[in-house]
Design a protein around this motif. Structure first.
Motif, PDB file in Angstrom:
ATOM      1  N   ASP A   1      -8.157   5.597  -3.205  1.00 42.75           N
ATOM      2  CA  ASP A   1      -8.478   5.490  -4.627  1.00 42.75           C
ATOM      3  C   ASP A   1      -8.911   6.843  -5.166  1.00 42.75           C
ATOM      4  O   ASP A   1      -9.731   7.538  -4.549  1.00 42.75           O
ATOM      5  N   GLY A   2      -8.350   7.237  -6.289  1.00 38.08           N
ATOM      6  CA  GLY A   2      -8.712   8.486  -6.926  1.00 38.08           C
ATOM      7  C   GLY A   2      -7.928   9.692  -6.445  1.00 38.08           C
ATOM      8  O   GLY A   2      -8.078  10.780  -7.004  1.00 38.08           O
ATOM      9  N   GLU A   3      -7.113   9.543  -5.411  1.00 35.33           N
ATOM     10  CA  GLU A   3      -6.313  10.653  -4.894  1.00 35.33           C
ATOM     11  C   GLU A   3      -4.928  10.645  -5.526  1.00 35.33           C
ATOM     12  O   GLU A   3      -4.352   9.585  -5.751  1.00 35.33           O
ATOM     13  N   SER A   4      -4.394  11.821  -5.744  1.00 32.92           N
ATOM     14  CA  SER A   4      -2.979  11.918  -6.090  1.00 32.92           C
ATOM     15  C   SER A   4      -2.190  11.833  -4.781  1.00 32.92           C
ATOM     16  O   SER A   4      -2.749  12.075  -3.699  1.00 32.92           O
ATOM     17  N   PRO A   5      -0.898  11.503  -4.851  1.00 35.38           N
ATOM     18  CA  PRO A   5      -0.109  11.499  -3.615  1.00 35.38           C
ATOM     19  C   PRO A   5      -0.133  12.850  -2.895  1.00 35.38           C
ATOM     20  O   PRO A   5      -0.225  12.887  -1.672  1.00 35.38           O
ATOM     21  N   ALA A   6      -0.092  13.950  -3.633  1.00 31.27           N
ATOM     22  CA  ALA A   6      -0.110  15.270  -2.988  1.00 31.27           C
ATOM     23  C   ALA A   6      -1.442  15.526  -2.290  1.00 31.27           C
ATOM     24  O   ALA A   6      -1.476  16.048  -1.164  1.00 31.27           O
TER      25      ALA A   6
ATOM     26  N   TYR B   1       9.386   0.612  -1.646  1.00 29.53           N
ATOM     27  CA  TYR B   1       9.662  -0.515  -0.754  1.00 29.53           C
ATOM     28  C   TYR B   1       9.228  -1.835  -1.375  1.00 29.53           C
ATOM     29  O   TYR B   1       9.622  -2.888  -0.914  1.00 29.53           O
ATOM     30  N   GLY B   2       8.411  -1.795  -2.391  1.00 28.95           N
ATOM     31  CA  GLY B   2       7.918  -2.991  -3.071  1.00 28.95           C
ATOM     32  C   GLY B   2       7.088  -2.565  -4.264  1.00 28.95           C
ATOM     33  O   GLY B   2       6.878  -1.374  -4.491  1.00 28.95           O
ATOM     34  N   PRO B   3       6.604  -3.530  -5.046  1.00 27.05           N
ATOM     35  CA  PRO B   3       5.882  -3.191  -6.275  1.00 27.05           C
ATOM     36  C   PRO B   3       4.663  -2.285  -6.055  1.00 27.05           C
ATOM     37  O   PRO B   3       4.367  -1.435  -6.885  1.00 27.05           O
ATOM     38  N   ASP B   4       3.972  -2.463  -4.959  1.00 27.76           N
ATOM     39  CA  ASP B   4       2.783  -1.643  -4.674  1.00 27.76           C
ATOM     40  C   ASP B   4       2.950  -0.843  -3.392  1.00 27.76           C
ATOM     41  O   ASP B   4       1.961  -0.526  -2.728  1.00 27.76           O
ATOM     42  N   ASP B   5       4.185  -0.527  -3.032  1.00 23.63           N
ATOM     43  CA  ASP B   5       4.445   0.168  -1.771  1.00 23.63           C
ATOM     44  C   ASP B   5       5.462   1.284  -1.998  1.00 23.63           C
ATOM     45  O   ASP B   5       6.668   1.061  -1.954  1.00 23.63           O
ATOM     46  N   ARG B   6       4.927   2.478  -2.252  1.00 20.66           N
ATOM     47  CA  ARG B   6       5.768   3.662  -2.425  1.00 20.66           C
ATOM     48  C   ARG B   6       5.391   4.680  -1.364  1.00 20.66           C
ATOM     49  O   ARG B   6       4.225   4.849  -1.043  1.00 20.66           O
ATOM     50  N   HIS B   7       6.398   5.382  -0.867  1.00 19.20           N
ATOM     51  CA  HIS B   7       6.173   6.461   0.087  1.00 19.20           C
ATOM     52  C   HIS B   7       6.540   7.775  -0.593  1.00 19.20           C
ATOM     53  O   HIS B   7       7.696   7.985  -0.957  1.00 19.20           O
ATOM     54  N   TYR B   8       5.546   8.643  -0.749  1.00 19.63           N
ATOM     55  CA  TYR B   8       5.714   9.952  -1.376  1.00 19.63           C
ATOM     56  C   TYR B   8       5.775  10.991  -0.270  1.00 19.63           C
ATOM     57  O   TYR B   8       4.918  11.011   0.612  1.00 19.63           O
ATOM     58  N   THR B   9       6.776  11.875  -0.337  1.00 15.02           N
ATOM     59  CA  THR B   9       6.907  12.911   0.684  1.00 15.02           C
ATOM     60  C   THR B   9       6.928  14.280   0.018  1.00 15.02           C
ATOM     61  O   THR B   9       7.550  14.462  -1.029  1.00 15.02           O
ATOM     62  N   PHE B  10       6.264  15.235   0.675  1.00 15.41           N
ATOM     63  CA  PHE B  10       6.161  16.592   0.157  1.00 15.41           C
ATOM     64  C   PHE B  10       6.535  17.588   1.238  1.00 15.41           C
ATOM     65  O   PHE B  10       6.137  17.432   2.391  1.00 15.41           O
ATOM     66  N   LEU B  11       7.277  18.612   0.848  1.00 16.39           N
ATOM     67  CA  LEU B  11       7.501  19.753   1.724  1.00 16.39           C
ATOM     68  C   LEU B  11       6.230  20.582   1.674  1.00 16.39           C
ATOM     69  O   LEU B  11       5.736  20.910   0.591  1.00 16.39           O
TER      70      LEU B  11
ATOM     71  N   MET C   1       0.843  -1.175   0.000  1.00 21.84           N
ATOM     72  CA  MET C   1       0.000   0.000   0.000  1.00 21.84           C
ATOM     73  C   MET C   1       0.888   1.238   0.000  1.00 21.84           C
ATOM     74  O   MET C   1       1.830   1.338   0.757  1.00 21.84           O
ATOM     75  N   SER C   2       0.586   2.189  -0.844  1.00 19.55           N
ATOM     76  CA  SER C   2       1.379   3.404  -0.919  1.00 19.55           C
ATOM     77  C   SER C   2       0.942   4.401   0.150  1.00 19.55           C
ATOM     78  O   SER C   2      -0.191   4.399   0.606  1.00 19.55           O
ATOM     79  N   ARG C   3       1.881   5.254   0.524  1.00 20.56           N
ATOM     80  CA  ARG C   3       1.690   6.223   1.604  1.00 20.56           C
ATOM     81  C   ARG C   3       2.129   7.593   1.099  1.00 20.56           C
ATOM     82  O   ARG C   3       3.063   7.702   0.313  1.00 20.56           O
ATOM     83  N   ALA C   4       1.465   8.619   1.591  1.00 25.17           N
ATOM     84  CA  ALA C   4       1.868   9.996   1.322  1.00 25.17           C
ATOM     85  C   ALA C   4       2.060  10.695   2.660  1.00 25.17           C
ATOM     86  O   ALA C   4       1.281  10.485   3.591  1.00 25.17           O
ATOM     87  N   GLN C   5       3.108  11.498   2.753  1.00 32.13           N
ATOM     88  CA  GLN C   5       3.406  12.161   4.018  1.00 32.13           C
ATOM     89  C   GLN C   5       3.978  13.547   3.752  1.00 32.13           C
ATOM     90  O   GLN C   5       4.316  13.874   2.617  1.00 32.13           O
ATOM     91  N   VAL C   6       4.062  14.338   4.812  1.00 35.30           N
ATOM     92  CA  VAL C   6       4.515  15.721   4.665  1.00 35.30           C
ATOM     93  C   VAL C   6       5.673  16.027   5.598  1.00 35.30           C
ATOM     94  O   VAL C   6       5.762  15.494   6.705  1.00 35.30           O
ATOM     95  N   ILE C   7       6.553  16.886   5.120  1.00 36.61           N
ATOM     96  CA  ILE C   7       7.555  17.520   5.969  1.00 36.61           C
ATOM     97  C   ILE C   7       7.103  18.960   6.147  1.00 36.61           C
ATOM     98  O   ILE C   7       6.955  19.695   5.174  1.00 36.61           O
ATOM     99  N   VAL C   8       6.830  19.319   7.397  1.00 36.90           N
ATOM    100  CA  VAL C   8       6.513  20.697   7.764  1.00 36.90           C
ATOM    101  C   VAL C   8       7.562  21.078   8.792  1.00 36.90           C
ATOM    102  O   VAL C   8       7.783  20.344   9.760  1.00 36.90           O
TER     103      VAL C   8
END
Length: 152
Positions: free
Chosen positions: A36-41, A67-77, A1-8
């Motif tokens: 589903d339907g969301e962009s990482p941002a 981290y795997g075929p369906d496991d990406r971690h996207y990070t945004f400032l 499962m992919s994850r999106a996170q923020v650096i503040v």
């Protein structure tokens, strides 16, 4: 499962969320699953609002770690202006199952080696004062010893 996170960050402090689950505790960046339907941002900003009760604006991406075929971690400032975060909730865990237990601005020296390692993979070196800070740390080895290496 992919994850999106923020650096503040504010100066040399990073906004962190404390999780408690199954007897373990750890600090991590605000974030979570991409729906589903969301962009990482979009997911990153939604998670920030859920967990910290603030509205953010993406400044730029800082990293994508696979981290795997369906496991990406996207990070945004992300910029939140002068809003003050307060503890929110993770909607996946209701009632006494809630895993979020604290939110706070933290300096790197307040975090464990493990929790700091995840910040580096999230792209913290390219954010604000953190790259310069690391250059001033010197050459001392500070990584905890691997117990498997103790007998060698």
């Amino acid at each position: 499962m992919s994850r999106a996170q923020v650096i503040v960050h504010r100066g040399c402090e990073v906004l962190m969320v404390k999780h408690r689950q199954g007897g373990a505790e750890w600090w991590c960046l605000p974030g979570g699953a991409i729906l589903d339907g969301e962009s990482p941002a979009e997911a990153a900003l939604r998670e920030l609002a859920e967990e910290c009760h603030v509205v953010g604006r993406v400044v730029r991406p800082t990293s994508v770690v696979t981290y795997g075929p369906d496991d990406r971690h996207y990070t945004f400032l992300v910029d939140i202006g002068d809003q003050e975060p307060r503890l929110g909730r993770d909607p996946e865990y209701e009632g006494d199952r809630q895993v979020l237990v604290d939110v706070r601005w933290m300096r790197l020296d307040q975090l464990s080696e493990r929790d700091r390692a995840f910040l580096w993979t999230a792209g913290l070196l390219g954010v604000g004062p953190f790259g310069e800070m690391v250059l001033g740390w010197g050459d001392a080895v500070s990584c905890p010893a691997d117990p498997a290496d103790q007998g060698r």
